[in-house]
Design a protein around this motif. Structure first.
Motif, short mmCIF file in Angstrom:
data_model
loop_
_atom_site.label_atom_id
_atom_site.label_comp_id
_atom_site.label_asym_id
_atom_site.label_seq_id
_atom_site.Cartn_x
_atom_site.Cartn_y
_atom_site.Cartn_z
N ASN A 176 5.25 1.64 7.25
CA ASN A 176 5.86 2.41 6.15
C ASN A 176 7.26 1.90 5.88
O ASN A 176 8.02 1.64 6.81
CB ASN A 176 5.93 3.90 6.52
CG ASN A 176 4.59 4.59 6.45
OD1 ASN A 176 3.81 4.35 5.53
ND2 ASN A 176 4.31 5.44 7.42
N PHE B 189 -4.62 -6.08 -4.20
CA PHE B 189 -3.86 -4.89 -3.83
C PHE B 189 -2.81 -4.52 -4.87
O PHE B 189 -2.45 -3.35 -5.02
CB PHE B 189 -3.18 -5.08 -2.47
CG PHE B 189 -4.11 -4.94 -1.30
CD1 PHE B 189 -4.23 -3.72 -0.63
CD2 PHE B 189 -4.87 -6.01 -0.86
CE1 PHE B 189 -5.10 -3.58 0.44
CE2 PHE B 189 -5.74 -5.88 0.22
CZ PHE B 189 -5.84 -4.66 0.87
N ASN C 30 -6.93 2.31 6.44
CA ASN C 30 -8.20 2.44 5.73
C ASN C 30 -8.65 1.11 5.14
O ASN C 30 -9.83 0.75 5.23
CB ASN C 30 -8.08 3.48 4.62
CG ASN C 30 -8.38 4.89 5.08
OD1 ASN C 30 -9.53 5.33 5.02
ND2 ASN C 30 -7.37 5.59 5.56
N ALA C 31 -7.71 0.37 4.54
CA ALA C 31 -8.07 -0.89 3.91
C ALA C 31 -8.65 -1.86 4.95
O ALA C 31 -9.66 -2.53 4.70
CB ALA C 31 -6.84 -1.52 3.24
N THR D 175 -4.67 -1.67 -8.67
CA THR D 175 -5.90 -0.91 -8.43
C THR D 175 -6.08 0.16 -9.50
O THR D 175 -6.78 1.15 -9.30
CB THR D 175 -5.87 -0.24 -7.04
OG1 THR D 175 -4.72 0.60 -6.94
CG2 THR D 175 -5.84 -1.28 -5.93
N THR E 221 -1.38 4.86 6.49
CA THR E 221 -2.77 5.30 6.60
C THR E 221 -3.65 4.59 5.59
O THR E 221 -4.82 4.27 5.87
CB THR E 221 -2.87 6.83 6.43
OG1 THR E 221 -1.97 7.46 7.36
CG2 THR E 221 -4.27 7.32 6.69
N SER E 222 -3.10 4.31 4.41
CA SER E 222 -3.85 3.51 3.42
C SER E 222 -4.09 2.10 3.95
O SER E 222 -5.16 1.52 3.74
CB SER E 222 -3.07 3.44 2.11
OG SER E 222 -2.97 4.70 1.50
N PRO F 33 -8.66 -3.33 -0.75
CA PRO F 33 -8.05 -2.00 -0.86
C PRO F 33 -9.13 -0.93 -0.95
O PRO F 33 -10.31 -1.23 -1.21
CB PRO F 33 -7.25 -2.10 -2.16
CG PRO F 33 -7.91 -3.17 -2.96
CD PRO F 33 -8.43 -4.16 -1.95
N THR F 34 -8.75 0.31 -0.72
CA THR F 34 -9.73 1.40 -0.77
C THR F 34 -10.22 1.66 -2.19
O THR F 34 -11.27 2.26 -2.37
CB THR F 34 -9.13 2.68 -0.17
OG1 THR F 34 -7.89 2.97 -0.82
CG2 THR F 34 -8.88 2.51 1.32
N VAL G 10 0.89 -1.17 0.00
CA VAL G 10 0.00 0.00 0.00
C VAL G 10 0.92 1.21 0.00
O VAL G 10 2.11 1.11 0.31
CB VAL G 10 -0.94 0.02 1.23
CG1 VAL G 10 -2.02 -1.03 1.12
CG2 VAL G 10 -0.15 -0.16 2.53
N ASN G 11 0.38 2.39 -0.34
CA ASN G 11 1.31 3.52 -0.51
C ASN G 11 1.73 4.20 0.78
O ASN G 11 2.72 4.92 0.81
CB ASN G 11 0.77 4.54 -1.52
CG ASN G 11 -0.54 5.16 -1.08
OD1 ASN G 11 -1.09 4.80 -0.05
ND2 ASN G 11 -1.04 6.08 -1.87
N ASN G 12 1.01 3.96 1.88
CA ASN G 12 1.46 4.44 3.18
C ASN G 12 0.64 3.72 4.26
O ASN G 12 -0.34 3.03 3.96
CB ASN G 12 1.36 5.97 3.32
CG ASN G 12 -0.03 6.49 3.01
OD1 ASN G 12 -1.02 6.01 3.56
ND2 ASN G 12 -0.12 7.48 2.14
#
Length: 426
Positions: free
Chosen positions: A242, A284, A99-100, A287, A95-96, A268-269, A91-93
């Motif tokens: 991270n 993931f 969220n997921a 996307t 927080t992502s 994923p979001t 995931v890119n960070n």
């Protein structure tokens, strides 16, 4: 101008001799790595090569190359977490990652055999979070509570606090909810909190969650590269960390770990082609069209870290300087360093990894606006940064230590802050 990195020769000594191997401006005094990370020049060079490879033939890149390289990168991260690469996704960070997991609450309820977030007695199930939860994750918990129908339990935590007291407070919150006829569904936890920047006994908290059948969702944003991790031993249900903060991977890059029994229930979001694929990682991995080259710099980042001496050598050196720097800053401020209580775990300097917290020499009543001005002014005029925050009725600064830092950096930071404060009180 960065120095050319030749990994066939011994690395320079830790400290300012390593600055040329990063793209740091000569006037920059980097004492806040914890916020955004720092990428070595060598890693950026490798990323540029990957970008060129992508642009040489985009079809070949996306159809034939990128998925294989994603697998190769995850295979190198997995040993640092002591898990199988099959249980990780990019995931890119962090927080992502939060969220997921948290926004998959409806399907996770089903995974646990619940038809809804409401108990048979009509009381809502609860999401638990500590008061020290990261500012970007706090609203995610609230959003899920608002949209899915959970109650939110906030466990107050003020440092200094012993591990026993912290774990006891979480357990008491779970028991209190049970006495009221409720149930805690999931707990948002940290491996290392953002502010204060301290190590959390998350392994004990995960064990507590298992005891009471609570899903453990661990934010390890600051963890990999700062502390040794063994997810096979701590057994979180979900963990995200991270790679660009402390592991030198290009921004933004993070990994999400999920226990096998929950992998088909989190998404994923952004929902795309991978939905309902037997492998949660496939969902993931793609996307939509995006630049995935930050994820692919994992091999280069780890190669660079091995050149410096490897994970343990880096961690031990940075921790040692961090403790020394924190006490030096406190001496200049005539204040104190935040240390842990108790007799084990995070007691004393066990609270500190590569980040430390020092009380600022300002009254508790100083406004947020004043502190924001201080931060902006010293960043603009002196190119010095620190993370200023209020905790337990006091103002603190969080410092970060990386391989390119020397003690002098923190002397300049402290003296720059004192100078600014003196100018405002004159």
């Amino acid at each position: 101008m960065s120095a050319k990195t030749d990994l066939s020769v011994p690395a320079p000594a830790f400290g300012h001799a390593l600055r040329p191997y990063f793209h740091l401006a000569s006037e920059c005094i980097p004492t806040n790595n914890g916020s955004f990370g720092t990428t070595p020049a060598y890693v950026l060079e490798q990323r540029i090569k990957l970008l060129h490879l992508m642009e040489e033939n985009p079809d070949r890149w996306f159809e034939l190359i990128v998925r294989k390289k994603l697998q190769e990168s995850l295979a190198q991260v997995a040993p640092l977490l002591n898990v199988s690469a099959a249980d990780l996704a990019f995931v890119n960070n962090a927080t992502s990652g939060a969220n997921a997991v948290l926004r998959s609450a409806p399907t996770l309820l089903a995974a646990k055999g619940h038809s809804s977030s409401v108990l048979p007695n009509g009381r809502k199930r609860s999401l638990l979070r500590l008061s020290t939860v990261y500012g970007g994750v706090r609203p995610v918990v609230q959003y899920v509570a608002d949209t899915v129908g959970f109650n939110v339990i906030d466990v107050p935590v003020e440092y200094p606090i012993s591990d026993d007291d912290l774990v006891g407070r979480v357990e008491q919150a779970i028991l209190d909810e049970q006495r009221l006829g409720g149930s805690v569904f999931a707990a948002s936890l940290d491996a290392i909190t953002s502010v204060p920047g301290v190590i959390v006994p998350f392994g004990r908290l995960c064990a507590l969650c298992r005891k009471y059948d609570v899903l453990s969702v661990v934010d390890g944003a600051h963890a990999i590269g700062q502390i040794e991790l063994d997810l096979a031993a701590t057994e979180p249900d979900f963990f995200f960390t991270n790679l660009h903060k402390w592991l030198y991977v290009a921004r933004g890059a993070a990994v999400l770990y999920a226990r096998k029994e929950y992998q088909s229930f989190i998404h994923p979001t952004v929902i795309s082609f991978g939905y309902a694929n037997p492998s949660f990682r496939s969902e993931f991995d793609y996307t939509g069209t995006a630049d995935l080259t930050p994820y692919l710099t994992v091999p280069a980042a780890l190669e660079f870290r091995r050149w410096l001496g490897g994970e343990q050598v880096i961690r031990e050196r940075n921790h040692k300087l961090c403790v020394e720097a924190a006490h030096k800053v406190a001496e200049i401020f005539a204040t104190e360093v935040l240390l842990g209580l108790g007799s084990d775990g995070t007691a004393g300097t066990g609270l500190i990894a590569n980040m430390a917290n020092i009380a600022l020499p300002v009254p508790a009543g100083v406004s947020d606006e004043t502190m924001l001005t201080l931060r902006a002014d010293i960043l603009q005029s002196k190119q010095i940064a620190g993370q200023f925050y209020k905790h337990a009725g006091r103002w603190w600064i969080r410092i970060s230590v990386e391989v390119y830092n020397d003690l002098d950096d923190y002397v300049k930071l402290a003296e720059g802050i004192k100078e600014w404060l003196a100018s405002k009180s004159a």
